[in-house]
Design a protein around this motif. Structure first.
Motif, PDB file in Angstrom:
ATOM      1  N   GLU A  13     -21.913 -40.914  -6.184  1.00 52.99           N
ATOM      2  CA  GLU A  13     -23.084 -39.835  -6.222  1.00 52.99           C
ATOM      3  C   GLU A  13     -23.686 -40.019  -4.909  1.00 52.99           C
ATOM      4  O   GLU A  13     -23.805 -38.715  -4.248  1.00 52.99           O
ATOM      5  CB  GLU A  13     -23.897 -39.825  -7.364  1.00 52.99           C
ATOM      6  CG  GLU A  13     -24.902 -40.685  -7.467  1.00 52.99           C
ATOM      7  CD  GLU A  13     -24.214 -42.021  -8.326  1.00 52.99           C
ATOM      8  OE1 GLU A  13     -24.967 -42.871  -8.790  1.00 52.99           O
ATOM      9  OE2 GLU A  13     -22.920 -42.049  -8.600  1.00 52.99           O
ATOM     10  N   ASP A  14     -23.829 -40.945  -4.344  1.00 51.48           N
ATOM     11  CA  ASP A  14     -24.489 -41.104  -2.858  1.00 51.48           C
ATOM     12  C   ASP A  14     -23.617 -40.655  -1.801  1.00 51.48           C
ATOM     13  O   ASP A  14     -24.027 -39.927  -0.937  1.00 51.48           O
ATOM     14  CB  ASP A  14     -24.868 -42.402  -2.850  1.00 51.48           C
ATOM     15  CG  ASP A  14     -26.336 -42.911  -3.484  1.00 51.48           C
ATOM     16  OD1 ASP A  14     -26.852 -41.974  -4.020  1.00 51.48           O
ATOM     17  OD2 ASP A  14     -26.404 -44.346  -3.856  1.00 51.48           O
ATOM     18  N   ALA A  16     -21.076 -38.484  -2.578  1.00 45.55           N
ATOM     19  CA  ALA A  16     -21.061 -36.927  -2.688  1.00 45.55           C
ATOM     20  C   ALA A  16     -22.221 -36.400  -1.979  1.00 45.55           C
ATOM     21  O   ALA A  16     -22.107 -35.069  -1.229  1.00 45.55           O
ATOM     22  CB  ALA A  16     -21.045 -36.450  -4.233  1.00 45.55           C
ATOM     23  N   ARG A  17     -23.405 -36.877  -2.147  1.00 44.51           N
ATOM     24  CA  ARG A  17     -24.706 -36.344  -1.487  1.00 44.51           C
ATOM     25  C   ARG A  17     -24.477 -36.181   0.030  1.00 44.51           C
ATOM     26  O   ARG A  17     -24.552 -35.201   0.494  1.00 44.51           O
ATOM     27  CB  ARG A  17     -25.930 -36.921  -1.891  1.00 44.51           C
ATOM     28  CG  ARG A  17     -27.165 -36.388  -1.910  1.00 44.51           C
ATOM     29  CD  ARG A  17     -28.290 -36.958  -2.543  1.00 44.51           C
ATOM     30  NE  ARG A  17     -28.259 -38.349  -3.086  1.00 44.51           N
ATOM     31  CZ  ARG A  17     -27.911 -38.533  -4.058  1.00 44.51           C
ATOM     32  NH1 ARG A  17     -27.810 -38.025  -5.178  1.00 44.51           N
ATOM     33  NH2 ARG A  17     -27.827 -40.026  -4.433  1.00 44.51           N
ATOM     34  N   PHE A  18     -23.980 -37.381   0.547  1.00 44.58           N
ATOM     35  CA  PHE A  18     -23.996 -37.310   2.189  1.00 44.58           C
ATOM     36  C   PHE A  18     -23.047 -36.482   2.602  1.00 44.58           C
ATOM     37  O   PHE A  18     -23.073 -35.711   3.599  1.00 44.58           O
ATOM     38  CB  PHE A  18     -23.540 -38.823   2.459  1.00 44.58           C
ATOM     39  CG  PHE A  18     -23.252 -39.093   3.966  1.00 44.58           C
ATOM     40  CD1 PHE A  18     -24.528 -39.291   5.070  1.00 44.58           C
ATOM     41  CD2 PHE A  18     -22.109 -39.148   4.447  1.00 44.58           C
ATOM     42  CE1 PHE A  18     -24.243 -39.469   6.067  1.00 44.58           C
ATOM     43  CE2 PHE A  18     -21.867 -39.157   5.887  1.00 44.58           C
ATOM     44  CZ  PHE A  18     -22.914 -39.470   6.724  1.00 44.58           C
ATOM     45  N   ARG A  19     -21.848 -36.422   2.051  1.00 49.31           N
ATOM     46  CA  ARG A  19     -20.794 -35.449   2.282  1.00 49.31           C
ATOM     47  C   ARG A  19     -21.128 -33.838   2.237  1.00 49.31           C
ATOM     48  O   ARG A  19     -20.731 -32.996   2.786  1.00 49.31           O
ATOM     49  CB  ARG A  19     -19.329 -35.673   1.574  1.00 49.31           C
ATOM     50  CG  ARG A  19     -18.933 -37.079   2.151  1.00 49.31           C
ATOM     51  CD  ARG A  19     -17.437 -37.156   1.633  1.00 49.31           C
ATOM     52  NE  ARG A  19     -16.900 -38.091   2.165  1.00 49.31           N
ATOM     53  CZ  ARG A  19     -15.678 -39.234   1.753  1.00 49.31           C
ATOM     54  NH1 ARG A  19     -15.360 -38.583   0.494  1.00 49.31           N
ATOM     55  NH2 ARG A  19     -15.336 -39.976   2.189  1.00 49.31           N
ATOM     56  N   ALA A  20     -22.086 -33.551   1.263  1.00 46.78           N
ATOM     57  CA  ALA A  20     -22.725 -32.365   1.038  1.00 46.78           C
ATOM     58  C   ALA A  20     -23.750 -31.906   1.975  1.00 46.78           C
ATOM     59  O   ALA A  20     -23.884 -30.746   2.275  1.00 46.78           O
ATOM     60  CB  ALA A  20     -23.247 -32.202  -0.215  1.00 46.78           C
ATOM     61  N   MET A  21     -24.156 -32.823   2.759  1.00 44.87           N
ATOM     62  CA  MET A  21     -24.940 -32.413   4.006  1.00 44.87           C
ATOM     63  C   MET A  21     -24.273 -31.778   5.144  1.00 44.87           C
ATOM     64  O   MET A  21     -23.174 -31.834   5.285  1.00 44.87           O
ATOM     65  CB  MET A  21     -25.729 -33.866   4.547  1.00 44.87           C
ATOM     66  CG  MET A  21     -26.751 -34.775   3.597  1.00 44.87           C
ATOM     67  SD  MET A  21     -26.940 -36.224   4.337  1.00 44.87           S
ATOM     68  CE  MET A  21     -27.262 -36.180   5.837  1.00 44.87           C
ATOM     69  N   GLN A  26     -24.881 -35.162   9.058  1.00 45.00           N
ATOM     70  CA  GLN A  26     -24.145 -36.343   8.899  1.00 45.00           C
ATOM     71  C   GLN A  26     -23.911 -36.901  10.350  1.00 45.00           C
ATOM     72  O   GLN A  26     -24.010 -38.156  10.513  1.00 45.00           O
ATOM     73  CB  GLN A  26     -22.607 -35.959   8.496  1.00 45.00           C
ATOM     74  CG  GLN A  26     -22.886 -35.649   7.000  1.00 45.00           C
ATOM     75  CD  GLN A  26     -21.599 -35.074   6.356  1.00 45.00           C
ATOM     76  OE1 GLN A  26     -20.289 -35.992   6.797  1.00 45.00           O
ATOM     77  NE2 GLN A  26     -21.200 -34.159   5.942  1.00 45.00           N
ATOM     78  N   PRO A 101     -25.686 -44.134   3.457  1.00 46.76           N
ATOM     79  CA  PRO A 101     -26.172 -44.122   1.941  1.00 46.76           C
ATOM     80  C   PRO A 101     -25.518 -45.258   1.055  1.00 46.76           C
ATOM     81  O   PRO A 101     -25.091 -45.116   0.093  1.00 46.76           O
ATOM     82  CB  PRO A 101     -25.400 -42.863   1.505  1.00 46.76           C
ATOM     83  CG  PRO A 101     -24.416 -42.599   2.393  1.00 46.76           C
ATOM     84  CD  PRO A 101     -24.902 -43.167   3.726  1.00 46.76           C
TER      85      PRO A 101
END
Length: 121
Positions: A13-14, A16-21, A26, A101
């Motif tokens: 989930e961390d 995924a959160r980073f890649r969603a930035m 990033q 992350p």
């Protein structure tokens, strides 16, 4: 001196959160973290036996065949230290957990091998 496998971990989930930035955010994390990572390697060079690297998705083999696997491993390095605690202490301020992350770094002693890694003892 004992040799340890240090495995960088990151929760899905961390990541995924980073890649969603947004890409710019990033890139800003990378711009901050990568020089700090290099500085960490220089500071701890005497303990680093093999730099290892970062890894991608897991494929798992079992007695039932081959398929996708799931774990939190995202990279590794092989280090040398007096104790597991001393090896783990090398990573307390590592950018993997302070900038990127990353979830943590798991440190495990080698009971056999690793081949090709020479101890300074």
């Amino acid at each position: 001196m004992p040799i340890f496998l240090a495995v960088y971990t990151m929760k899905r989930e961390d990541l995924a959160r980073f890649r969603a930035m947004p890409k710019a955010e990033q890139d800003a994390v990378d711009a901050k973290g990568l020089p700090l990572w290099s500085a960490w390697e220089e500071k701890n060079a005497a303990h680093l036996r093999k730099l290892g690297g970062m890894v991608g998705k897991t494929t798992r083999a079992t007695k039932n065949g081959v398929g996708p696997g799931v774990n939190d491993f995202c990279g590794y390095v092989i280090v040398e230290a007096e104790t597991a605690e001393a090896a783990a202490a090398l990573f307390v301020d590592h950018p993997h957990v302070t900038v990127f992350p990353g979830d943590g770094v798991d440190v495990m002693p080698f009971l056999t091998g690793p081949d090709g890694i020479k101890s300074s003892a």
